[in-house]
Design a protein around this motif. Structure first.
Motif, mmCIF file in Angstrom:
data_model
loop_
_atom_site.group_PDB
_atom_site.id
_atom_site.type_symbol
_atom_site.label_atom_id
_atom_site.label_comp_id
_atom_site.label_asym_id
_atom_site.label_seq_id
_atom_site.Cartn_x
_atom_site.Cartn_y
_atom_site.Cartn_z
ATOM 1 N N SER A 199 0.853 -1.184 0.000
ATOM 2 C CA SER A 199 0.000 0.000 0.000
ATOM 3 C C SER A 199 0.882 1.224 0.000
ATOM 4 C CB SER A 199 -0.888 0.010 1.250
ATOM 5 O OG SER A 199 -1.333 1.326 1.502
ATOM 6 N N VAL A 200 0.468 2.268 -0.726
ATOM 7 C CA VAL A 200 1.297 3.477 -0.738
ATOM 8 C C VAL A 200 1.317 4.124 0.640
ATOM 9 C CG1 VAL A 200 1.262 4.133 -3.157
ATOM 10 C CG2 VAL A 200 -0.662 4.748 -1.695
ATOM 11 N N MET A 201 0.265 3.860 1.438
ATOM 12 C CA MET A 201 0.223 4.468 2.761
ATOM 13 C C MET A 201 1.313 3.904 3.677
ATOM 14 S SD MET A 201 -1.717 6.895 2.693
ATOM 15 C CE MET A 201 -1.795 7.491 4.377
ATOM 16 N N ALA A 202 1.904 2.770 3.265
ATOM 17 C CA ALA A 202 2.985 2.209 4.076
ATOM 18 C C ALA A 202 4.147 3.192 4.174
ATOM 19 C CB ALA A 202 3.461 0.890 3.486
ATOM 20 N N LEU A 203 4.314 4.017 3.141
ATOM 21 C CA LEU A 203 5.457 4.944 3.132
ATOM 22 C C LEU A 203 5.360 5.985 4.257
ATOM 23 C CD1 LEU A 203 8.071 5.751 1.689
ATOM 24 C CD2 LEU A 203 6.715 7.177 0.198
ATOM 25 N N PRO A 204 4.246 6.755 4.338
ATOM 26 C CA PRO A 204 4.179 7.686 5.467
ATOM 27 C C PRO A 204 4.124 6.973 6.810
ATOM 28 C CG PRO A 204 2.120 7.704 4.243
ATOM 29 C CD PRO A 204 3.102 6.933 3.415
ATOM 30 N N LEU A 205 3.527 5.774 6.850
ATOM 31 C CA LEU A 205 3.487 5.053 8.121
ATOM 32 C C LEU A 205 4.892 4.651 8.546
ATOM 33 C CD1 LEU A 205 0.298 2.819 7.764
ATOM 34 C CD2 LEU A 205 0.627 4.846 9.181
ATOM 35 N N MET A 243 21.792 10.711 -0.490
ATOM 36 C CA MET A 243 21.729 12.172 -0.435
ATOM 37 C C MET A 243 20.294 12.679 -0.363
ATOM 38 S SD MET A 243 24.340 14.079 -0.288
ATOM 39 C CE MET A 243 24.200 15.605 -1.196
ATOM 40 N N HIS A 244 19.428 12.023 -1.143
ATOM 41 C CA HIS A 244 18.026 12.451 -1.120
ATOM 42 C C HIS A 244 17.467 12.324 0.282
ATOM 43 C CE1 HIS A 244 13.748 12.731 -2.214
ATOM 44 N NE2 HIS A 244 13.591 11.774 -1.320
ATOM 45 N N TRP A 245 17.762 11.219 0.948
ATOM 46 C CA TRP A 245 17.150 10.981 2.256
ATOM 47 C C TRP A 245 17.795 11.822 3.339
ATOM 48 C CZ3 TRP A 245 12.620 8.968 1.939
ATOM 49 C CH2 TRP A 245 12.320 8.154 0.853
ATOM 50 N N LEU A 246 19.077 12.119 3.216
ATOM 51 C CA LEU A 246 19.742 12.890 4.273
ATOM 52 C C LEU A 246 19.649 14.396 4.036
ATOM 53 C CD1 LEU A 246 22.944 10.818 5.083
ATOM 54 C CD2 LEU A 246 20.680 10.713 6.092
ATOM 55 N N MET A 247 19.506 14.819 2.785
ATOM 56 C CA MET A 247 19.446 16.251 2.501
ATOM 57 C C MET A 247 18.067 16.699 2.055
ATOM 58 S SD MET A 247 22.142 17.577 3.351
ATOM 59 C CE MET A 247 23.296 18.761 2.787
ATOM 60 N N GLY A 248 17.344 15.848 1.411
ATOM 61 C CA GLY A 248 15.993 16.192 1.012
ATOM 62 C C GLY A 248 15.903 16.853 -0.337
ATOM 63 N N SER A 249 14.808 16.590 -1.034
ATOM 64 C CA SER A 249 14.593 17.158 -2.357
ATOM 65 C C SER A 249 13.125 17.005 -2.716
ATOM 66 C CB SER A 249 15.493 16.426 -3.350
ATOM 67 O OG SER A 249 14.899 16.402 -4.622
ATOM 68 N N LEU A 250 12.652 17.885 -3.563
ATOM 69 C CA LEU A 250 11.245 17.798 -3.981
ATOM 70 C C LEU A 250 11.136 17.514 -5.478
ATOM 71 C CD1 LEU A 250 9.729 20.768 -1.972
ATOM 72 C CD2 LEU A 250 9.389 18.362 -1.561
ATOM 73 N N THR A 251 12.245 17.111 -6.085
ATOM 74 C CA THR A 251 12.252 16.887 -7.529
ATOM 75 C C THR A 251 11.353 15.721 -7.911
ATOM 76 O OG1 THR A 251 14.545 17.491 -7.393
ATOM 77 C CG2 THR A 251 13.800 16.609 -9.479
ATOM 78 N N ASP A 252 10.581 15.916 -8.986
ATOM 79 C CA ASP A 252 9.808 14.836 -9.587
ATOM 80 C C ASP A 252 8.887 14.120 -8.609
ATOM 81 O OD1 ASP A 252 11.167 15.449 -11.874
ATOM 82 O OD2 ASP A 252 12.743 13.995 -11.501
ATOM 83 N N ARG A 253 8.296 14.883 -7.706
ATOM 84 C CA ARG A 253 7.272 14.287 -6.838
ATOM 85 C C ARG A 253 5.939 14.295 -7.591
ATOM 86 N NH1 ARG A 253 9.656 11.408 -3.410
ATOM 87 N NH2 ARG A 253 10.620 11.127 -5.425
ATOM 88 N N THR A 254 5.041 13.425 -7.191
ATOM 89 C CA THR A 254 3.759 13.328 -7.886
ATOM 90 C C THR A 254 2.613 13.683 -6.942
ATOM 91 O OG1 THR A 254 3.376 11.067 -7.227
ATOM 92 C CG2 THR A 254 4.670 11.403 -9.223
ATOM 93 N N PHE A 255 1.404 13.715 -7.511
ATOM 94 C CA PHE A 255 0.246 13.983 -6.657
ATOM 95 C C PHE A 255 0.023 12.861 -5.656
ATOM 96 C CE2 PHE A 255 -1.399 17.701 -8.890
ATOM 97 C CZ PHE A 255 -1.862 18.383 -7.789
ATOM 98 N N THR A 256 0.452 11.648 -6.003
ATOM 99 C CA THR A 256 0.361 10.550 -5.033
ATOM 100 C C THR A 256 1.098 10.939 -3.751
ATOM 101 O OG1 THR A 256 0.536 9.122 -6.936
ATOM 102 C CG2 THR A 256 0.661 8.069 -4.790
ATOM 103 N N HIS A 257 2.268 11.537 -3.920
ATOM 104 C CA HIS A 257 3.028 11.947 -2.738
ATOM 105 C C HIS A 257 2.266 12.980 -1.933
ATOM 106 C CE1 HIS A 257 6.467 10.456 -5.295
ATOM 107 N NE2 HIS A 257 6.598 9.774 -4.175
ATOM 108 N N VAL A 258 1.593 13.901 -2.632
ATOM 109 C CA VAL A 258 0.811 14.912 -1.917
ATOM 110 C C VAL A 258 -0.275 14.232 -1.091
ATOM 111 C CG1 VAL A 258 -0.712 16.901 -2.173
ATOM 112 C CG2 VAL A 258 1.276 16.661 -3.660
ATOM 113 N N TRP A 259 -0.971 13.285 -1.714
ATOM 114 C CA TRP A 259 -2.097 12.660 -1.001
ATOM 115 C C TRP A 259 -1.635 11.828 0.175
ATOM 116 C CZ3 TRP A 259 -5.385 15.789 -2.076
ATOM 117 C CH2 TRP A 259 -5.754 16.156 -3.369
ATOM 118 N N ILE A 260 -0.521 11.095 0.017
ATOM 119 C CA ILE A 260 -0.109 10.256 1.146
ATOM 120 C C ILE A 260 0.498 11.088 2.270
ATOM 121 C CG2 ILE A 260 0.224 8.190 -0.264
ATOM 122 C CD1 ILE A 260 3.192 8.605 -0.091
ATOM 123 N N CYS A 261 0.935 12.275 1.934
ATOM 124 C CA CYS A 261 1.565 13.143 2.935
ATOM 125 C C CYS A 261 0.500 13.922 3.717
ATOM 126 C CB CYS A 261 2.494 14.097 2.193
ATOM 127 S SG CYS A 261 3.513 15.132 3.176
#
Lengths: 274, 252, 335
Positions: free
Chosen positions: C115-121, C178-196
């Protein structure tokens, strides 16, 4: 299969006269050339990568031969007569093998389809499978002739887009494959682009006719998930995109011709689709 | 009328009895001084009286009801607690910090700062000229007065203050004790932890003397503080000055 | 009363800034597109190149910048108020690091296929573990203990994140640290918006509900409790703040990686404008965080040619000097 059996039978008389050299390969591309050409029992070791179906088309066959990690120690311990490698990998292992008296064959990465039969013959001669080599190169040449098409400045453009947004540039095997399939490489057409990476936004704003998604590597990662971005799906719907398993053109092999066939089919679909 | 009553209150921490069997009664209009040497358990007892720490056994009643069963919001309107001066306050203005005393009544920010009780408390503690100053710039004595003003601003029947005058010079200590007396005069009940026995005898109606967790004597200052107690509990001899006693020399 | 009006004015200015920058980040990108035509296409439901770029690439990115920045700013302000320490920040304290570890453990191992919700969980679980360990380690330990515990927690979480990235099957994973330690918003999708979104909304509401208690806490825990606030226990302030920060930071880090220093810088800059009152600082900090991240993301898009700069690099460039100033101030006052 029949070809393999024929190859094996063809080898037997020579084997009687003089034992076949034992061969170790330290690179995934030479691994596969070896798998294509060698007689059973002749292979002393190939790299574990050859068993990964994401990288190697002959992964199934690779499961039946021993693998060893391409370190100098492993290579020496295997006592090979011939060691196959590529220019940029396992340099120390190759040097040590050379010092131990093994015959070391170093092949550069294939940069064009024309390199493939040459490389097949180099390996075939080194491991004593010349007949099998000739057979493969003959089949390759005739299939290539049947597939390739003439070039035209009005050919549709295609971008090969890989994980992390890398585009394939001129002077590479996939670029030559595009040319043989009657497609112009988008990276060459958009020559003002200096970087090997291309943002999705650029790609969508100035779209190629065909987006070839270079699928490589198992598992999930941010780099790979980029290829599945909904924006790309929307901008390159239907005939405008093609999923290409990277293993087809990662190494120059007879199977690389499958990618030409896939691209030709995609090109034909482009012409019929709006 | 009894505002606050503790009966046989005990608390153990780490296998040690911090407070054992302590009792205290606070009536309307009374000032009770809680005295005793350092480490006697006075502060812990005060926290229990304020409802911040539940006792292991014994009972504390605030306005006739078990303090543990009073909802914290209601308790805050019945009892104000001034802990021992600890942390440095933030650079918020004195008035806005004193206005925090209106929170139990549901008043916030501007509404609280304008409330007459806040203005009154500022005036009573002599802080009206400092009310716009950042609290972090106050001196120790001003800070103690601000903490008292905050407690007064809640306007509760019971006020508990833990060593409110420890950081004050004699003049300010005296004026603060007058202030407590004045609050008692308005019908409130005050419990203060004190070390200054002169002020304790002068301003308190009753004294409760604690030593090693127990209340060993309580009653009027004259009853509680005699030479014998001063020698055994504090280890000092005393001299009488008028009706107050002054610690004089260390016992041999 | 003046401070109330000032706070309102500040909020309006910051909100206006957020609106303007959001608009600009839709208009301004790597490629020049006809924005009006694109907007017309979106409204008409046509899938032109401009419409796709605005709707699928720039809009989710701007929305995530607002959500992630707001979360980081707010949780910085709340943690600083709760711990009464101006150096508290989800990044410095290792909460973001824990969240990144949790998210990485879910994302690369295929749990996300369930499930995509596993990511925010996963992010939430990591953040929660980090906060609980932190609170347990620090107790009433003061600034030094807090910072040491945070440093220990961050580096431990970063090491475990690197380990997970090395062990997972994808050949690309180990390059994505680097993405996980520094962070980035490149190429995020609406799925990411909804799960966040759910975690951000719930977490922010929980944290905002603690505003009054934070005011009371300025005079110490005993005063806060005597003023009628429950600090500990199941429904106490601590649970609300811990859960709120973990929920929102966990959800955000799961989609954007750990972007540092936003929670440190924004409250630091805005505190003098809010009369140093913790409850007044909360909404401005959330808005300021959004503003900072929107701005930083725009700079990232404009500056980077080819290889994209990580967003956290920019926020660290802005934030680290504030950290230095704070340390110098700490040395001077000695507290």
């Amino acid at each position: 299969m029949a070809g393999i059996i024929a190859g094996i039978l063809g080898c037997i008389p020579i084997a009687r006269a003089q034992p076949l050299p034992r061969v170790v390969s330290v690179n995934v591309c030479t691994d596969q050339l070896l798998l294509l050409l060698a007689a059973p029992g002749q292979i002393a070791g190939i790299t574990p990568l050859a068993r990964d179906c994401w990288n190697a088309v002959l992964c199934e066959r690779a499961r039946q031969v021993p693998v060893l990690r391409p370190t100098a120690e492993n290579v020496v311990a295997a006592h090979p007569d011939v060691v196959l490698g590529e220019s940029y990998t396992a340099a120390v292992a190759l040097q040590v093998a050379r010092d131990r008296g093994a015959r070391v064959i170093v092949l550069p990465p294939a940069q064009a389809l024309a390199d493939i039969p040459d490389q097949i013959m180099v390996v075939a001669r080194a491991i004593g499978a010349t007949a099998r080599g000739r057979e493969l190169t003959g089949a390759f040449a005739s299939r290539l002739a049947s597939l390739s098409t003439g070039r035209d400045p009005a050919d549709p453009t295609a971008a090969i887009y890989a994980a992390s947004g890398f585009v394939t540039r001129a002077g590479s095997l996939p670029d030559d494959v595009l040319a043989h399939a009657g497609l112009r490489n988008y990276a060459t057409v958009m020559a003002q682009q200096t970087s090997a990476r291309l943002s999705m936004e650029m790609l969508i704003a100035h779209p190629p006719d065909l987006l070839v998604l270079d699928r490589s590597g198992q598992g999930t990662s941010l780099a790979q998930s980029m290829l599945d971005h909904p924006a790309l799906k929307q901008a390159f719907a239907g005939a405008h995109h093609l999923d290409m398993p990277a293993r087809l053109w990662l190494c120059g092999l007879p199977q690389t011709l499958d990618s030409i066939a896939m691209l030709r089919a995609a090109r034909d679909r482009l012409e019929t689709a709006p | 009328m009894t505002l606050l009553r503790a009966n046989g209150v005990s608390l153990r921490r780490g296998g040690r009895a911090v407070v054992s069997g302590a009792s205290l009664t606070l009536g309307k209009g009374r000032v009770v001084g809680l005295i005793g040497p350092n480490g006697a358990g006075k502060s812990t007892f005060m926290r229990m009286l304020a409802g911040l720490q539940a006792p292991d056994c014994g009972q504390i009643d605030l306005l006739g009801r078990n303090i543990g069963q009073i909802p914290p919001g209601l308790r805050a309107r019945q009892l104000a607690f001034m802990p021992q001066d600890g942390e440095k306050p933030p650079p918020m203005s004195v008035r806005s910090l004193v206005a925090l005393g209106r929170m139990p009544h549901g008043q916030m920010n501007a509404q609280a700062a304008r409330h007459p009780a806040v203005t009154h408390a500022l005036a009573a503690t002599g802080l009206q000229n400092l009310c716009a100053r950042p609290a972090s710039h106050l001196s120790g004595g001003e800070r103690a007065r601000m903490n008292l003003a905050r407690a007064l601003a809640t306007d509760t029947p019971v006020i508990l203050a833990d060593e409110p005058i420890a950081a004050l010079d004699p003049a300010h200590a005296l004026s603060m004790m007058h202030l407590f007396r004045q609050q008692a005069g308005q019908g409130k009940g005050v419990v203060i932890v004190l070390h200054d026995l002169v002020l304790a005898t002068r301003f308190c109606d009753d004294l409760v003397l604690m030593d090693r967790g127990s209340v060993i004597r309580h009653g009027s200052p004259m009853q509680v503080l005699d030479d014998d107690i001063m020698r055994t509990v504090y280890g000092v001899t005393v001299r009488r000055v008028g009706d107050a006693i002054v610690p004089w020399a260390l016992c041999r | 009363m003046k401070p109330d009006r000032n706070t309102l004015l500040l909020n309006i200015v910051l909100l206006a800034g957020v609106v303007v920058l959001s608009g600009m980040s839709l208009v301004w990108g790597e490629t020049r597109i006809m924005v009006w035509q694109a907007l017309g296409d979106i409204l008409a439901g046509r899938h032109g190149a401009g419409a796709i770029i605005v709707e699928q690439l720039r809009l989710p990115r701007a929305l995530l910048a607002i959500m992630v920045g707001g979360t980081l700013g707010l949780s910085g302000a709340v943690l600083q108020g709760y711990l009464r320490n101006p150096l508290a920040d989800p990044g410095i304290l290792g909460v973001s690091g824990g969240a990144a570890l949790g998210a990485v453990s879910v994302f690369y191992t295929g749990l996300m296929q369930v499930s995509v919700m596993a990511l925010p969980l996963g992010g939430l679980a990591g953040a929660l573990c980090a906060v609980v360990v932190l609170m347990g380690l620090v107790g009433r330990g003061g600034t030094l203990v807090l910072l040491l515990a945070g440093a220990a927690l961050s580096s431990f979480a970063a090491a475990l994140t690197a380990l997970v990235l090395n062990l997972v099957p994808s050949p690309y994973a180990s390059f994505e640290i680097m993405h996980w330690l520094m962070g980035s918003l490149t190429d995020r999708t609406f799925t990411h918006v909804w799960i966040c979104l759910p975690g951000v909304v719930c977490g922010m509401l929980l944290m905002l509900s603690a505003g009054r208690a934070l005011d009371a806490l300025t005079l110490g825990e005993d005063v806060a409790e005597s003023l009628g606030f429950r600090l500990h226990g199941v429904c106490g302030m601590q649970t609300r703040i811990v859960l709120g920060a973990a929920l929102s930071v966990g959800s955000c880090v799961a989609v954007s990686g750990a972007i540092g220093f936003v929670g440190l810088v924004v409250p630091h800059l805005l505190r003098p404008l809010t009369g140093y009152q913790p409850s007044r600082l909360l909404v401005p900090s959330a808005l300021g965080g959004s503003l900072l991240l929107l701005g930083a993301d725009m700079v990232v898009r404009v500056v980077s040619a080819g290889t994209e700069l990580q967003l956290g690099v920019l926020t660290a460039l802005v934030g680290a000097p504030v950290f230095f100033i704070r340390v110098i101030m700490l040395k001077r006052t000695g507290s």
